[in-house]
Each structure stands twice: as structure tokens, then as C-alpha cells.
Write an enzyme that holds these catalytic residues in place. Sequence first.
Site, short mmCIF file in Angstrom:
data_model
loop_
_atom_site.label_atom_id
_atom_site.label_comp_id
_atom_site.label_asym_id
_atom_site.label_seq_id
_atom_site.Cartn_x
_atom_site.Cartn_y
_atom_site.Cartn_z
CD GLU A 1 72.69 28.73 22.55
OE1 GLU A 1 72.34 29.72 23.22
OE2 GLU A 1 72.54 27.56 22.97
CD GLU B 1 75.71 24.96 24.53
OE1 GLU B 1 74.78 25.33 25.26
OE2 GLU B 1 76.48 25.76 23.97
C1 GCO Z 1 73.64 28.58 25.72
C2 GCO Z 1 75.04 28.74 25.79
C3 GCO Z 1 75.68 28.22 27.05
C4 GCO Z 1 74.81 28.28 28.29
C5 GCO Z 1 73.98 27.02 28.43
C6 GCO Z 1 73.04 27.13 29.63
O1 GCO Z 1 73.23 27.58 25.14
O2 GCO Z 1 72.95 29.46 26.19
O3 GCO Z 1 75.66 28.09 24.70
O4 GCO Z 1 76.76 29.10 27.14
O5 GCO Z 1 75.62 28.38 29.43
O6 GCO Z 1 73.18 26.85 27.33
O7 GCO Z 1 72.25 28.27 29.49
#
Ligand code: GCO
Length: 474
Positions: free
Chosen positions: A177, A374
Site C-alpha cells: 500500500e 488483504e
Molecule cells: C492496510 C494495511 C493493514 C491494515 C488493514 C486494516 O491495508 O491498511 O495493509 O496494515 O491494518 O488494512 O486497516
Amino acid sequence: MTTTDPDVEVGRELLQFPPDFLWGAATASFQIEGATTVDGRGTSIWDTFAATPGKVLGGDTGDPACDHYHRYENDVELMSSLGLAAYRFSVAWPRIQPLGSGAVETRGLDFYDRLVDSLLASGIQPLVTLYHWDLPQALEDAGGWRNRDTAYRFAEYATIVHGRLGDRVKAWTTLNEPWCSAFLGYGNGIHAPGIADPRAALEAAHHLLLGHGLATAALRSLAPADHRLSIVLNFSTVWADGASEEHLTAVRKVDGLQNRILLDPITGRGYPEDVLLETAWLGDWTRVIRDGDLEIIEAPLDWLGVNYYAPARVAPADGDVVTPGPFAGLRGVELLPPRGELTGFGWEQNADAFTELLVRLSRDSAGLPLVVTENGSAFPDTVDGLGRVVDVERTRYLVDHVRAVHRAIAQGADVRGYLAWSLLDNFEWAAGYSQRFGIVHVDYETQRRTVKESAATLSRIIRDNGLPPTGYDI
Ligand code: GCO
């Protein structure tokens, strides 16, 4: 397909995923490891940020988190008991090069060695994220991602890690990200290093992408042919309530600053012209782009990591009024509140937006296979009198979104895997430990792990490589 497994109602049709579909879970170093001053680990920007009063809810820090640094063997046993085929984790740069460059801390490499060996011994495929936001503070002191040199330091660090783990790790992702690193870290400052300068955010975004390209080229030159290289981007499906020219313009603007500003350069299309035009008023941030940079950034990849949580809703606003929020340079757009069912974190639950996103990305990612790296939801949990965590809402989010992936595949999207965020409850950045995303509950006082109902449901989905088309009692 009708499963013959006695645990599943006989004759109940299943939504079947492709053979070899990769099921697993994801975490990140700063969010779970703890041990922030152990074995020579250097200070990261998140240690500094969390130690700054008012930056992280409740004054929470990266210690103890889930103490994964010491408890990783038990956590791997947990993953194995859940039937996870893959585990995505990140390497903490400050454990490898405490100052971000120069001397290597072998005790840091040793930890990830042990973790990888433990995963492989349990038949779990490691997917390594090289950067999940914990930049060594010493590099930030020299400008961080606003400084072009950091991109080169990142490629050097990536080479060191690959040199140690590359004989066993085949799935690599450079950055997690970069949008958050740039726009939340340097744009509105709600993340480390806490700088609020939209032009700096755009410049940082470029250097992050440059670092991605340099590291990808470095790994490609070292890696055997069967290594798979990628980047992980967070995307949103952007929706408006109308189809007027103004509504479509609002969607285009936010889609440009959320999705295309990163996806286009890494897939060989360069920075989107509309984004360049509409951010020019911030000042000439493109001055940081040098000849050859775009060719470096479009280094060929093997897959694209997709992080998805919720859609974005927008409306046209009057004139060129600057839009408050993380989108550097955005004007003439109103960011609308989420709708319908929300997670405990206040994020909109919309599985259809997930399907739409995956179908779009499969079209727009230059043929790259997609892996959902994710997807998950935060809800408050309690351990009941019987020692259980019956997280109905998180389980429903999981099931709805796994079905959304199946719908995308049915529409032709080339999705190869789904990694739940997150394996463990963990440090949720500026929200500290207030938000629980884990499919496994963590009592931060005792470090006791409790498998939640959502994890048991994921296990059954993995076992069947599919799930029933309706219902939640899987
Ligand atoms: C993101 C990060 C994670 C977060 C999850 C929830 O995607 O922001 O990769 O570290 O913890 O997404 O916000």
C-alpha cells in the site's frame, strides 16, 4: 460440485474455487511482532510516531503487540491447525538494517530465517512483503520517501533480504500500500511520519514506486525463474449517486488519486494525464520524475496484490474547492459517508463493490494475475464464558466477500488467492489496539490466542475449496 464430506449437508451444492487457489492470512511486522528494541532492531518511523503524544489512540505503541517475535512457532502451529496454505508477512527493515543502510543486523535476518523454516516445516507457503510501512527512522531523518535516495536504499535492503531468504521464499511483494505510505504519511499526516504536505505526498509516491521498480529489477536479476514478484495496492471501487457529467467527473478524479495513480505507472501506462493536470496546482511535483524513472517503475511483475475493504462514495462539489482528506490535490469533490451495514471500524460493507473491483482490475492490470492479499473487517470481540469468540459479524463479512471473489472469477477475473486480514488481532496504526481485525483473538495482557468462529469458517472454506452459495452456517 456436491461435496461428499459428511460435515457438509449431503447434496448441498458448493461454489467451487479453481484448483490450487491459494488460501491464507496476512499480517505485518510492526503490527504483530512487538520486541521493538530486541536483537539490535533500529527505530522505525512508527516507533517515533507512536511515541509522539496524540498520534496513536490511547498512546498505544508497537509493544507488546502480539509478541510474535517470540511466539511465532505457536502462531505457525495455529496457522497449520487452521489449514492455511499460505501466510503473508512483512520483514521489518529496521531489524535488517537498523539505520536503513550500511551495517546488516544478522539477528534480524535470523528471526525471519526461523519463521520461514517453521512455515515450510508446516507446509505453509511464505509470501514476503519487503515494506509494510516501518521505515528506519534514520532514513526519514534524511527525508524519507521525499528523498529519492531512499528508493535506492530500499532496493539495497531488498537484495539483502532476498539473499538470505530467497533459497526458500518464492513469492515476494515489494511494497504494501504505497498509497497509504504517501498520502497518509506525507499527505494528511495521520500516519507516520505525520507530515501534512500534499505535494510531498505525490513526490513520496513517485519515490516509493521508483523503489518498487529498482527492487523488482534487483530481485529479478537474482531470483531463480520460479520466483514470483509483485506489489500490493489498496483499491476502492468509487461510486456516485448519479450519472451526470459532474458525477462521473467526481468518480474519475477520486479513482485517479486512489487507484490509477499507482496502477497505471506499474503497468506501463505512466502517470494518468488527468491526475497530472488536476494536481498541477499543488506545484510541480513532477520535477522529481527523472528520465528513465517510468521505465524502472514498470518493471515486469508476475502478480498484483489487491487489498480491498470498502467502496468510496463521492459527489460533485462546487467549483474547485479543495477536498479535505488524504487525496492530494483533489478539488470539486465531496467525499460521502459510508452507507448501509458498517463494520465496527465504521467502514461500509459492500461485497458487490469487491466483485466489481476484481473484474475491473483483471481488465486493467495488463494481464497480471490477482491475489487478494488483504480483506477483512474489524469488530469488537469478547471471549465468552466458554472461552469462545463467536464473531458472527466478521464471519458474515468473510463469507460475503469470499462469495464476491467467486462471482468475480465467474465473470472472468483471474484471481489466484485470498488472504484474510488478519491472522491475529493487532496494532491498527493510528487506532492502536482498539480495532480487532484478527480471525484469531489476542488478549494483549496475557498474549493468549483464541481461534474465532470466523477462523473456523475459513478453515471449512479452505477444506472444501469452496462454500455453499447461501447461508452462513458453513
Ligand atoms: C492496510 C494495511 C493493514 C491494515 C488493514 C486494516 O491495508 O491498511 O495493509 O496494515 O491494518 O488494512 O486497516
